[in-house]
Design an enzyme around this catalytic site. Structure first.
Site, mmCIF file in Angstrom:
data_model
loop_
_atom_site.group_PDB
_atom_site.id
_atom_site.type_symbol
_atom_site.label_atom_id
_atom_site.label_comp_id
_atom_site.label_asym_id
_atom_site.label_seq_id
_atom_site.Cartn_x
_atom_site.Cartn_y
_atom_site.Cartn_z
ATOM 1 N N GLU A 198 4.097 -15.230 14.492
ATOM 2 C CA GLU A 198 2.653 -15.437 14.627
ATOM 3 C C GLU A 198 2.378 -16.751 15.355
ATOM 4 O OE1 GLU A 198 0.581 -13.850 11.323
ATOM 5 O OE2 GLU A 198 -1.118 -15.190 11.567
ATOM 6 N N GLU A 204 2.772 -16.088 18.879
ATOM 7 C CA GLU A 204 1.624 -15.302 19.339
ATOM 8 C C GLU A 204 0.442 -16.234 19.622
ATOM 9 O OE1 GLU A 204 0.426 -12.401 16.464
ATOM 10 O OE2 GLU A 204 -0.843 -11.308 17.877
ATOM 11 N N CYS A 216 -1.624 -10.858 7.395
ATOM 12 C CA CYS A 216 -0.699 -10.659 6.263
ATOM 13 C C CYS A 216 -1.368 -9.920 5.122
ATOM 14 C CB CYS A 216 -0.183 -11.963 5.688
ATOM 15 S SG CYS A 216 -0.039 -13.265 6.842
ATOM 16 N N SER A 241 -3.735 -10.663 14.523
ATOM 17 C CA SER A 241 -2.336 -10.856 14.877
ATOM 18 C C SER A 241 -1.626 -9.515 14.787
ATOM 19 C CB SER A 241 -1.694 -11.852 13.911
ATOM 20 O OG SER A 241 -0.290 -11.748 13.997
ATOM 21 N N LYS A 298 -1.061 -3.729 -1.260
ATOM 22 C CA LYS A 298 0.286 -3.622 -0.673
ATOM 23 C C LYS A 298 0.865 -2.230 -0.894
ATOM 24 C CE LYS A 298 1.089 -7.721 1.091
ATOM 25 N NZ LYS A 298 1.343 -7.854 2.529
#
Lengths: 571, 427, 154
Positions: A278, A281, A298, A318, A357
């Site tokens: 990241e 990036e 994330c 991202s 998640k």
């Protein structure tokens, strides 16, 4: 200062405080049910009704401000009777099969009934059983246990601004439900799980996947490995009788080994990897005039939110997978190759502070063979605690163990991913040092730490000043996203986490998580960071080793294939 | 003469669709008088009148108006509660459909005193005709500059909108009404804060009943002290009374406070049908107490009503003669509250249904002493702990019934026992 | 009447939700809302659909089930009950051939309960769409139904 009497004890209360606050201040317990520290006072349950001498009716302690001269009787026969009667009414319309409830011995209603000494209800049972919603990978809603306290709705609407849950219907017919009485999976729930975290009873819970894991652990053909997210080590202890904020990394690893996992890895490792990818990036976007601000990816609840509410921002996100999914992808490629195991035989479990998640792991993009999920099963902190209890492990007396290779080495930068501001700080440590090409003098970016829902900082790199923002809760994310959408965002880099305080306050964390508790866990994470030998992700030799032996360079094509992803407009 | 027509003086004399009729009958005179007067003097008049709210709770009107006048921040709102949903009450409907401008005039006077610029009349959705009449009245008032900018050449501006309810009894409760006005479900809010500090859209708000607003021009017209001479010491002025049930002349009658209920029922309501006897009377509507015939000499007065701890003051009398089963009546009342409870707080949401279930056991002759105790306990808990005034007064009928008609409950329990014996005997 | 035309007449402020719902439902022959309509209203006012559903579910005027062109609402509160000399409920059920909560096959009539209509001086009373009919007798009730049917045949 108003002078009041509570149970004949004379006290001076803070002006403007409620009876409940004044009582708490002086260690006088007034039972509550719908009250929750970080949420609005809606005073619906009426359990905290107390008597004020000289007044005909009762008042609720949670909502009544103190007044000079008030003479309050918390347990007058009238108040006590009211409390018991209301509790009996709740029980008469509640699936009270307590021993078979996920919240057994951890249920606020059960505790209340126990404290009030209720051994029978005088009311006819009027529960009309409704279907249980098991439609999603993350959450289960059992309306038969719902007491309509309104906490889940408050957190969903006023904290998260998602407004999936509402009271639908009127009076006795009221139910907590998504629009049109739909299933959770059929509306745009972000699966942040804050509702499950504040629910006082077993009405909204994480989808329990512990049986899946037990099954996998029992299957001889499976090589079952587990990864542990940064925030687990500072919260799990609470569910197993240890003080708030205890750092239990070593015991946690031992417990997982005892449960039968072949290898225990640290998600901090892929968090470090995320920082590198990241970070590059961000550097690329800044130097090549790419789309800015770059927004972190994330947090899966934030991603769900963005894909539905702000698809205009997809190019700002991202492309990095979350640390959980980077680990999954590497486990079924790099690790499988290195250990010479057929990826099909590797079963990846993650322990996450998060219910979203569970759904992230099921995204079709999160499969390197386009068939099986990279992460097979996700357990929340609460589910892991449950497994440890099921196994009869004496957690407190466990010896400490270390994580397995190759993740043995992790940095403090990865650890603080679990706190709001942590991803930002970890990335800044790397980006600043890489761009300035000289060692950082001060590693602590104090200006990005904290618990306010929106924080800003100016970061100086090579003489240029970059504005960054750190956001937690989806309600605040909406504010910032609106800015970006309308082109009014002054920021270069924005970290967004859906839960209050970040993952330390995640929807899969121990029940009763409050902002104050999340703050304590956050302090512990920064302590983990401070005590780490390595505190910058790019200094982690294990990560460098991964690049030289497998990935090549950051943003290489293989890195892109395994560690990056894409998003879809789901409006 | 029992009747004293102050608020109802134009009823039937004017065309409610004509503002000219209203003006020709001394309409908007009080407003003109008020606009020339000092605001503090006007407040004094209201205070001197000792006017109490006509919606049921009987809160002193001057205190509310003063509280709103003191708020400096803008916007401020003046809201007329025309959500007359209490069974047995229809006096506000009479004002709405027979003299709509008197409400506008009252709201204007209140707005002038408090510097409010925006007002709403929240009318229950069932009153379609009255909504139409009111909308027309507002339109006409605007055309003649009684509403709008720089009213009648002064620097006072105020405008008004009608909002319709959509079928919910609880929206008559002031916080539920505010929620509904904001376009939400009518679930009440936590108090404090009260509306005069944080009401509609969290701004200072004055909410009063239709009759209360319609009384303001009367007070300005005759003066507060004169007004206070009417009625009794604790309840000044006149009251519109809705009489329904088993009387010959159902309707709305305006009387000064202090008149006995028996007089109102017999002389204005025309008494009950020949040969019938009054068994009981419910005061204020279904949320009010049920009293036996021998109490009818009690006079209409807030102080007397307060003994019942309920919103009795709206002034309704539901007369029930001796044809009806006592428990069927209670059951109907319980069904009403079970249906209308908003569901926000637990005692009201769950409790009303349990009350209904227990009453049902009395209706079906299978009640026990235990049921009576549970009924009483549940009713008292509802009364003491419900979140809003409506929830608190929902069990009033049952509480009063247990008080005045305890023997009837006892008898039914005994009859239930013998019924049980019969069933056993059969088996 | 299309929803878009109704929406145009109201400001894009969330406080108009109930007014919009009332106005649109009145225009629709089936007097009910479909999911896509509620969604359109939610989008127009920029509020969550769950909130629209909460409002629709709370107020008894609103329905998500199709209803008849004429909705007969029977008051069952005390003042009406005390003056009901001909068993209003059974009579209307017999005349319309449906029970409370049902709609006739031809989609013309729906029978519902309502709370007090505030016309206790004219009890027993019923409401048919926007109009209240009081001081009912069996003959008057029959005439009301006949009038509705006539209107349809005209």
């Amino acid at each position: 200062m108003p002078k009041i009497k509570i149970n004949n004890l004379e006290i001076f209360a803070d002006p403007g405080s409620t009876i409940l606050e004044a009582a708490k201040e002086h260690n006088i317990n007034i039972p509550t049910l719908c009250y929750y520290p970080d949420l609005h006072i809606n005073s619906d349950c009426r359990i905290c009704s107390v008597e004020i001498v000289g007044q005909k009716g009762l008042v609720t302690a949670c909502s009544t401000p103190v007044k000079d001269g008030m003479d309050i009787k918390v347990n007058s026969p009238r108040a006590l009777n009211a409390r018991r009667t209301i509790t009996e009414m709740i029980l008469a319309n509640h699936d009270a099969h307590c021993t078979t409830c996920i919240r057994n011995l951890n249920c606020e209603l059960q505790t209340l009934a126990d404290n009030l000494g209720i051994d029978a209800t005088r009311y006819e049972n009027i529960l009309e059983p409704k279907a249980i919603d098991t439609s999603s990978y993350s959450l289960v809603r059992n309306p038969n246990r719902c007491i309509k306290c309104g906490r889940c709705i408050d957190v969903c609407q006023s904290v998260q601004s998602v407004s999936v849950l509402e009271i639908i219907g009127r009076g006795r017919e009221s139910v907590v439900s998504p629009a049109y009485g739909k299933l959770i999976a059929d509306v745009f729930c972000t699966y942040c799980g804050q509702c499950s975290s504040v629910c006082p009873v077993g009405a909204i819970t994480e989808k329990d996947d512990t049986d899946e894991v037990w099954k996998a652990l029992d299957a001889h053909s499976k090589h079952v490995i587990v990864q542990v997210a940064p925030a687990i080590r500072v919260s799990l202890g609470e569910d197993l009788g240890l003080p708030l904020g205890s750092i239990v990394t070593g015991k946690l690893i031992s417990a997982l080994k005892m449960l039968g996992f072949s290898k225990v890895f640290d998600t901090n490792f892929t968090a470090d990897l995320t920082v590198i990818e990241e970070g590059h990036e961000l550097i690329n976007r800044i130097s090549n005039k790419g789309v800015l601000p770059l927004i972190t990816s994330c947090c899966p609840a934030w991603i769900n939110f963005a894909e539905h509410e702000y698809p205009e921002l997809i190019d700002n996100l991202s492309t990095c997978k979350s640390p959980q999914q980077m680990f999954g992808a590497l486990a079924k490629t790099y690790y499988a190759k290195r250990e010479n195991i057929d990826p099909k035989d590797i079963y990846v479990v993650s322990i996450m502070p998060c219910t979203a998640k569970k759904t992230e792991a099921r995204r079709p993009e999160m499969s390197v063979n386009n068939e099986d999920p990279d992460v097979d099963t996700v357990l929340t902190t609460r589910e892991l605690a449950k497994m440890i209890k099921q196994m009869g492990i004496d957690f407190n007396n466990l010896r400490e163990s270390n994580f397995d290779k190759p993740d043995e080495v992790t940095s403090g930068a990865g650890a603080i991913f679990g706190a709001s501001g942590g991803v930002m700080e970890a990335a800044l440590r790397t980006v600043k040092e890489v761009l300035e090409n000289k060692p950082l003098k001060i590693l602590d970016f104090e200006q990005v730490r904290g618990t306010e829902h929106i924080r800003h900082a100016d970061v100086e790199i090579n003489g240029a000043t970059y504005k960054v923002a750190i956001v937690n809760t989806l309600g605040s994310a909406r504010e910032i996203a609106e800015q970006v959408k309308t082109g009014n965002s002054p920021y270069s880099f924005i970290e967004i986490m859906a839960c209050p305080g970040g993952c330390v306050g995640g929807g899969g964390q121990p029940y009763g998580t409050t902002h104050a508790k999340a703050r304590e866990r956050m302090h512990s994470l920064y302590q983990v960071d401070r005590l780490s030998k390595i505190r910058k992700a790019h200094d982690n030799p294990a990560v460098s080793n991964l690049y030289t032996s497998f990935l090549g360079n950051p943003s290489s094509s293989i890195a892109h294939e395994l560690l990056h992803t894409h998003y879809t407009n789901k409006r | 003469m029992l009747e004293m027509k102050l608020v109802s003086k134009r009823f039937g004399l004017i065309d409610p669709y004509s503002i000219d009729d209203f003006i020709a009958n001394k309409g908007y005179q009080a407003l003109k008088k008020a606009l020339k007067a000092d605001k503090l003097d006007l407040l004094d008049e209201i205070e001197n009148s000792k006017l109490r709210g006509r919606g049921g709770a009987g809160f002193p009107v001057a205190i509310k108006i003063m509280a709103l006048a003191k708020e400096i921040s803008q916007p401020k709102y003046v809201i007329c509660n025309a959500d007359e949903g209490e069974p047995g009450n229809f006096k506000d409907r009479y004002i709405l459909e027979k003299d709509p401008h008197s409400i506008i005039e009252g709201m204007l006077i209140a707005a002038y005193m408090t510097n409010a610029k925006t007002g709403y009349i929240y009318i229950r959705g069932e009153y379609s005709l009255q909504i139409d009449i009111m909308k027309n009245a507002i339109k006409q008032a605007r055309e003649k500059n009684y509403l709008g900018e720089a009213i009648l050449g002064t620097d006072f501006s105020f405008d008004l909108e009608v909002r319709s309810g959509a079928g919910s009894y609880v929206c008559g409760e002031e916080f539920a009404l505010l929620e509904s006005l904001e376009g939400k479900a009518g679930r009440t809010r936590v108090k404090p804060p009260f509306p005069t500090s944080r009401g509609l859209f969290n701004k200072p708000t004055l909410i009063n009943n239709v009759e209360t607003f319609a009384t303001l021009p009367v007070i300005i017209d005759i003066g507060g002290k004169e007004y206070a001479k009417i009625g009794t010491a604790s309840s000044t002025g006149t009251k519109l009374i809705s009489i329904s049930g088993n009387v010959l002349k159902k309707g709305v009658y305006e009387v000064p406070f202090g008149i006995s209920m028996r007089k109102i029922i017999n002389e204005l309501g025309g008494g009950v049908e020949n040969g019938r006897k009054i068994r009981m009377v419910q005061l204020g509507g279904e949320c009010g107490p049920i009293i036996p015939e021998y109490m009818l000499d009690m006079v209409i007065d807030f102080e007397r009503f307060e003994e019942f701890e309920s919103k009795t003051g709206a002034g309704a009398l539901i007369v029930i003669d001796d044809r009806f089963d006592f428990f069927e009546i209670l059951k109907r009342i319980s069904e009403f509250f079970t249906h209308e409870s908003c569901g926000k707080c637990i005692p009201c949401r769950e409790g009303n249904y349990h009350l209904l279930k227990i009453i049902d056991r009395f209706v079906n002759y299978c009640a026990t002493e235990k049921d009576m105790n549970l009924l009483e306990n549940t009713a008292m808990v509802l009364h003491h702990t419900s979140l809003c005034g409506l929830g608190q007064s929902a069990p009033t009928a049952i509480i009063s019934a247990l008080h005045y008609f305890r023997g009837t409950f006892q008898k039914r329990i005994e009859a239930s026992l013998s019924q049980e014996d019969r069933i056993y005997a059969k088996n | 009447m299309i929803l878009a035309e109704v929406l145009k007449r109201f400001p894009k402020k969330k406080e108009y939700l109930i007014e919009i719902l009332l106005e649109y439902q009145k225009q629709k022959e089936t007097h009910h809302f479909e999911e896509h309509e509620l969604k359109e209203i939610a989008n127009y006012l920029n509020i969550p659909e769950s909130r629209v559903c909460s409002v629709v579910g709370f107020y008894t005027f609103f329905s998500t089930e199709p209803r008849g062109k004429y909705i007969f609402q029977i008051c069952r509160d005390l003042p009406c009950q005390l003056n009901d000399n001909f068993d209003l409920l059974s009579s209307i059920q017999m005349i319309l051939g449906i029970k409370v909560g049902e709609t006739t096959q031809d989609g013309l009539f729906t029978l519902e309960y309502t709370s007090c209509l505030g016309h206790c001086d004219k009890s027993p009373a019923i409401r048919v769409n926007d109009k209240i009919h009081g001081s009912l007798s069996l003959n008057k009730l029959k005439a009301i139904v006949a009038e509705c049917k006539e209107k349809e045949n005209a």
